[in-house]
Design a protein around this motif. Structure first.
Motif, PDB file in Angstrom:
ATOM      1  N   ARG A  31      32.702  42.668  13.626  1.00 11.80           N
ATOM      2  CA  ARG A  31      34.050  43.065  14.057  1.00 11.80           C
ATOM      3  C   ARG A  31      34.061  43.365  15.538  1.00 11.80           C
ATOM      4  O   ARG A  31      34.991  42.997  16.260  1.00 11.80           O
ATOM      5  N   ARG A  32      33.019  44.091  15.975  1.00 16.21           N
ATOM      6  CA  ARG A  32      32.968  44.433  17.402  1.00 16.21           C
ATOM      7  C   ARG A  32      32.889  43.166  18.260  1.00 16.21           C
ATOM      8  O   ARG A  32      33.495  43.085  19.322  1.00 16.21           O
ATOM      9  N   ALA A  33      32.118  42.193  17.786  1.00 23.04           N
ATOM     10  CA  ALA A  33      31.977  40.948  18.560  1.00 23.04           C
ATOM     11  C   ALA A  33      33.323  40.241  18.692  1.00 23.04           C
ATOM     12  O   ALA A  33      33.719  39.823  19.785  1.00 23.04           O
ATOM     13  N   TYR A  34      34.052  40.113  17.551  1.00 19.21           N
ATOM     14  CA  TYR A  34      35.361  39.462  17.604  1.00 19.21           C
ATOM     15  C   TYR A  34      36.339  40.246  18.477  1.00 19.21           C
ATOM     16  O   TYR A  34      37.135  39.690  19.227  1.00 19.21           O
ATOM     17  N   LEU A  35      36.272  41.584  18.369  1.00 23.75           N
ATOM     18  CA  LEU A  35      37.156  42.420  19.183  1.00 23.75           C
ATOM     19  C   LEU A  35      36.899  42.202  20.665  1.00 23.75           C
ATOM     20  O   LEU A  35      37.835  42.134  21.474  1.00 23.75           O
ATOM     21  N   TYR A  36      35.605  42.096  20.991  1.00 21.20           N
ATOM     22  CA  TYR A  36      35.268  41.886  22.399  1.00 21.20           C
ATOM     23  C   TYR A  36      35.896  40.593  22.903  1.00 21.20           C
ATOM     24  O   TYR A  36      36.483  40.554  23.986  1.00 21.20           O
ATOM     25  N   VAL A  37      35.803  39.530  22.108  1.00 21.38           N
ATOM     26  CA  VAL A  37      36.372  38.246  22.542  1.00 21.38           C
ATOM     27  C   VAL A  37      37.885  38.331  22.607  1.00 21.38           C
ATOM     28  O   VAL A  37      38.525  37.839  23.538  1.00 21.38           O
ATOM     29  N   ARG A  80      39.848  40.857  23.106  1.00 16.84           N
ATOM     30  CA  ARG A  80      40.411  41.768  24.096  1.00 16.84           C
ATOM     31  C   ARG A  80      39.964  41.462  25.514  1.00 16.84           C
ATOM     32  O   ARG A  80      40.248  42.219  26.428  1.00 16.84           O
ATOM     33  N   ASN A  81      39.245  40.356  25.705  1.00 15.80           N
ATOM     34  CA  ASN A  81      38.708  40.036  27.019  1.00 15.80           C
ATOM     35  C   ASN A  81      39.698  39.195  27.787  1.00 15.80           C
ATOM     36  O   ASN A  81      39.959  38.039  27.446  1.00 15.80           O
ATOM     37  N   GLN A  82      40.259  39.744  28.864  1.00 15.18           N
ATOM     38  CA  GLN A  82      41.307  39.034  29.585  1.00 15.18           C
ATOM     39  C   GLN A  82      40.763  37.939  30.480  1.00 15.18           C
ATOM     40  O   GLN A  82      41.537  37.145  31.016  1.00 15.18           O
ATOM     41  N   SER A  83      39.452  37.874  30.640  1.00 17.41           N
ATOM     42  CA  SER A  83      38.920  36.826  31.505  1.00 17.41           C
ATOM     43  C   SER A  83      38.548  35.578  30.721  1.00 17.41           C
ATOM     44  O   SER A  83      37.991  34.648  31.271  1.00 17.41           O
ATOM     45  N   LEU A  84      38.835  35.547  29.413  1.00 13.05           N
ATOM     46  CA  LEU A  84      38.581  34.353  28.608  1.00 13.05           C
ATOM     47  C   LEU A  84      39.871  33.570  28.435  1.00 13.05           C
ATOM     48  O   LEU A  84      40.959  34.123  28.556  1.00 13.05           O
ATOM     49  N   PRO A  85      39.784  32.258  28.131  1.00 12.64           N
ATOM     50  CA  PRO A  85      41.027  31.487  27.935  1.00 12.64           C
ATOM     51  C   PRO A  85      41.777  31.973  26.705  1.00 12.64           C
ATOM     52  O   PRO A  85      41.168  32.397  25.723  1.00 12.64           O
ATOM     53  N   PRO A  86      43.117  31.918  26.741  1.00 15.55           N
ATOM     54  CA  PRO A  86      43.922  32.505  25.656  1.00 15.55           C
ATOM     55  C   PRO A  86      43.699  31.860  24.298  1.00 15.55           C
ATOM     56  O   PRO A  86      43.842  32.524  23.273  1.00 15.55           O
ATOM     57  N   GLN A  87      43.318  30.557  24.248  1.00 17.12           N
ATOM     58  CA  GLN A  87      43.100  29.940  22.938  1.00 17.12           C
ATOM     59  C   GLN A  87      41.912  30.587  22.236  1.00 17.12           C
ATOM     60  O   GLN A  87      41.955  30.849  21.030  1.00 17.12           O
ATOM     61  N   ALA A 129      39.875  34.306  18.049  1.00 17.28           N
ATOM     62  CA  ALA A 129      39.114  35.505  17.676  1.00 17.28           C
ATOM     63  C   ALA A 129      40.008  36.490  16.948  1.00 17.28           C
ATOM     64  O   ALA A 129      39.604  37.123  15.959  1.00 17.28           O
ATOM     65  N   GLN A 130      41.235  36.638  17.418  1.00 17.03           N
ATOM     66  CA  GLN A 130      42.177  37.557  16.769  1.00 17.03           C
ATOM     67  C   GLN A 130      42.504  37.091  15.363  1.00 17.03           C
ATOM     68  O   GLN A 130      42.596  37.899  14.435  1.00 17.03           O
ATOM     69  N   LEU A 131      42.642  35.767  15.154  1.00 10.00           N
ATOM     70  CA  LEU A 131      42.898  35.236  13.814  1.00 10.00           C
ATOM     71  C   LEU A 131      41.722  35.531  12.897  1.00 10.00           C
ATOM     72  O   LEU A 131      41.897  35.894  11.725  1.00 10.00           O
ATOM     73  N   GLN A 132      40.507  35.371  13.420  1.00  5.54           N
ATOM     74  CA  GLN A 132      39.324  35.684  12.612  1.00  5.54           C
ATOM     75  C   GLN A 132      39.303  37.160  12.231  1.00  5.54           C
ATOM     76  O   GLN A 132      38.933  37.522  11.115  1.00  5.54           O
TER      77      GLN A 132
END
Lengths: 76, 100
Positions: free
Chosen positions: B23-29, B31-38, B43-46
């Motif tokens: 869960r923490r790993a998915y949350l990190y992805v 909530r990370n604003q420097s990653l592409p939105p897709q 990650a949010q869907l997962q």
């Protein structure tokens, strides 16, 4: 010599970047949210599962005594 | 035999402990604003697919004696009445009736 230091912001940013390389901290001048706080925080799972005290059920007690004692569970 | 609600809470706690790292790993992805939105969206869907017995918000401190959900003092893990019964019997170390 200027009484108040009027340093160019580019130089301040370079100084900050250098500091971060020296002290091995992460460099984030625009304060963009990296989600690092979810990785940094300590795990809460192990303390959660230790909340309730372990209770020995009658079936467990019978198994542990290996046939010496066998209490019949009235509810079963 | 503990309360059914206590059993559900125990199930939730075990589920949270098992899935906390993923869960923490998915949350990190997510909530990370420097990653592409897709990537963030996927990650949010997962995260949404995780069941309720894996979410830390479903865990609630219940009374370890009676299974009551309200009036719990987390220092003792007891609800207020069980705390009173045990304290008056002297079963809680260091707790006595207040007078000052």
């Amino acid at each position: 010599m200027a009484s108040i230091a009027t340093v160019a912001p580019s130089r301040l940013a370079a100084l900050n970047r250098l500091r971060c390389t020296i002290f091995q901290t992460s460099y984030n001048p625009t304060s963009v949210r990296t989600g690092a706080k979810y990785l940094r925080a300590r795990l809460r799972g192990p303390s959660m599962i230790e909340y309730y005290p372990k209770q020995v059920t009658i079936a467990q007690f019978n198994r542990m005594s290996k046939g010496a004692f066998s209490i019949v569970d009235p509810l079963e | 035999m503990p309360n059914i609600r206590v059993l559900r809470d125990i199930k939730a706690r075990n589920g949270v402990n098992a899935n906390e790292i993923t869960r923490r790993a998915y949350l990190y992805v997510a909530r990370n604003q420097s990653l592409p939105p897709q990537v963030r969206y996927q990650a949010q869907l997962q995260l949404n697919t995780f069941g309720k017995y894996t979410r830390p918000t479903t865990v609630k401190n219940r009374c370890t004696e009676s299974g009551r959900g309200r009036g719990i003092m987390s220092e003792f893990g007891l609800c207020r009445f069980q705390f009173r019964l045990k304290a008056l019997n002297g079963e809680i170390p260091g707790v006595h009736k207040a007078s000052w």
